[in-house]
Design an enzyme around this catalytic site. Structure first.
Site, PDB file in Angstrom:
ATOM      1  N   GLU A  25      39.349 -38.503   4.218  1.00  0.00           N
ATOM      2  CA  GLU A  25      39.022 -39.004   2.878  1.00  0.00           C
ATOM      3  C   GLU A  25      39.678 -40.356   2.619  1.00  0.00           C
ATOM      4  O   GLU A  25      40.569 -40.778   3.362  1.00  0.00           O
ATOM      5  CB  GLU A  25      39.467 -38.000   1.822  1.00  0.00           C
ATOM      6  CG  GLU A  25      40.969 -37.765   1.801  1.00  0.00           C
ATOM      7  CD  GLU A  25      41.467 -37.259   0.468  1.00  0.00           C
ATOM      8  OE1 GLU A  25      41.385 -38.027  -0.502  1.00  0.00           O
ATOM      9  OE2 GLU A  25      41.948 -36.107   0.409  1.00  0.00           O
ATOM     10  N   LYS A 160      46.983 -28.240  -3.743  1.00  0.00           N
ATOM     11  CA  LYS A 160      48.075 -29.033  -4.296  1.00  0.00           C
ATOM     12  C   LYS A 160      48.977 -28.157  -5.169  1.00  0.00           C
ATOM     13  O   LYS A 160      48.496 -27.354  -5.970  1.00  0.00           O
ATOM     14  CB  LYS A 160      47.522 -30.209  -5.099  1.00  0.00           C
ATOM     15  CG  LYS A 160      46.794 -31.241  -4.238  1.00  0.00           C
ATOM     16  CD  LYS A 160      46.351 -32.427  -5.060  1.00  0.00           C
ATOM     17  CE  LYS A 160      45.714 -33.505  -4.177  1.00  0.00           C
ATOM     18  NZ  LYS A 160      44.363 -33.129  -3.719  1.00  0.00           N
TER      19      LYS A 160
END
Length: 306
Positions: A25, A160
């Site tokens: 990404e 996360k």
């Protein structure tokens, strides 16, 4: 689609000769880290993928094109421009292409573009998920829906740590997305190897993951898989330290009225500040670790298919 997608020479060659490829990404470059660490990390990620037998394909939107495979100059551009580059999820792709808005791709956008290019494995830091207090805000990352619908295997250090990990797992279960621990029974919590939550399955080798990918594909099961790869022990941070920093960052974020897609960059940056840079060092190392495993998986998938 060919008029919108542009492969680098290296990636085009890999596609033509059916070589293993790993998608990477670009949000981590423009929004995830400060310059120059962001560029250094991105270039090192590409090298790690090459060193482990695969071709790196860093993905972004530049000049109205879905770019699959970036040059060093393009990566440096994204790094220097930083948050001036539009953080681009699946929702934003068509608009950014039409108006030639440069975009750094999130997990969801990278997965979509990777699938269009025929790439099956993607390495990232950590996926987005269900945010804390989502029962009031309905703040749920598009990454989860993409995992439910797009046939790309994502290697990450779990979700996360700023998220509600329990609700993230529940959402993935509802969508039928397998959460697979790499040599672990626990869901890694990004900066930390451990959490209070279990993965669905525990696998021991890249070959076993490759076999799962091809079996799932053969059965026609839609959607991706999440490979939860713990941060190396040497760089893992104590859960208590990280949770304390997250709680403080959340309080400050709420007082500033920060919402939506700006929350994650703010929280990650604030946590770096509160941990005196330790979380950034951990972030970089876990990304490297994921790139290594993703390349090994892509290589094993290739070995099955040739």
């Amino acid at each position: 689609m060919n008029s919108y997608i542009e492969l680098s020479k290296e990636v085009a060659r890999a596609v033509a000769y059916n070589q293993p490829i790993v998608a990477l990404e670009s949000t981590i470059i423009s929004h995830g880290m400060p310059y120059p660490q962001n560029v250094e990390t991105a270039l090192q990620c590409q090298q790690i993928v090459r060193d482990n037998g695969a071709v790196p394909a860093t993905i972004a939107i530049l000049n109205g094109k879905l770019k699959v495979g970036l040059s060093d100059e393009e990566i440096d551009f994204l790094g220097k421009e930083g948050q001036k580059i539009h953080k681009t999820s699946r929702r934003d792709i068509a608009y950014n292409i039409l108006h030639k808005i440069n975009g750094a791709t999130t997990v969801s956008a990278t997965m979509y573009i990777a699938e269009q290019a025929g790439i099956k494995v993607f390495a990232t830091g950590g996926i987005g998920g269900v945010h804390r207090n989502a029962e009031d805000t309905m703040d749920i990352s598009a990454d989860l829906e993409e995992l439910a619908n797009t046939n790309v295997t994502v290697v990450s250090a779990g979700a996360k740590a700023i998220l509600d990990l329990a609700l993230t797992l529940e959402y993935l279960e509802t969508k039928g997305v397998p959460v697979i621990g790499y040599q672990t029974d626990q869901l890694p919590a990004f900066y930390s190897r451990e959490s209070d939550f279990k993965v669905n399955f525990n696998v021991q080798s890249p070959k076993e993951i490759a076999d799962l990918i091809t079996t799932k594909q053969f059965l026609g099961l839609k959607g991706g898989m999440l490979i939860a790869n713990p941060i190396p022990k040497k760089y893992s941070m104590p859960k208590e330290l990280i949770n304390e920093a997250i709680e403080q960052a959340l309080v400050e974020m709420e007082s500033l009225g920060i919402k939506g897609k700006e929350t994650t960059p703010y929280l990650l940056g604030k946590i770096v500040e509160l941990t005196k840079g330790k979380s950034l060092a951990a972030n970089i190392q876990l990304v490297y670790n994921n790139c290594k495993l993703a390349a090994q998986i892509a290589y094993e998938v290739h070995q099955i298919e040739v």
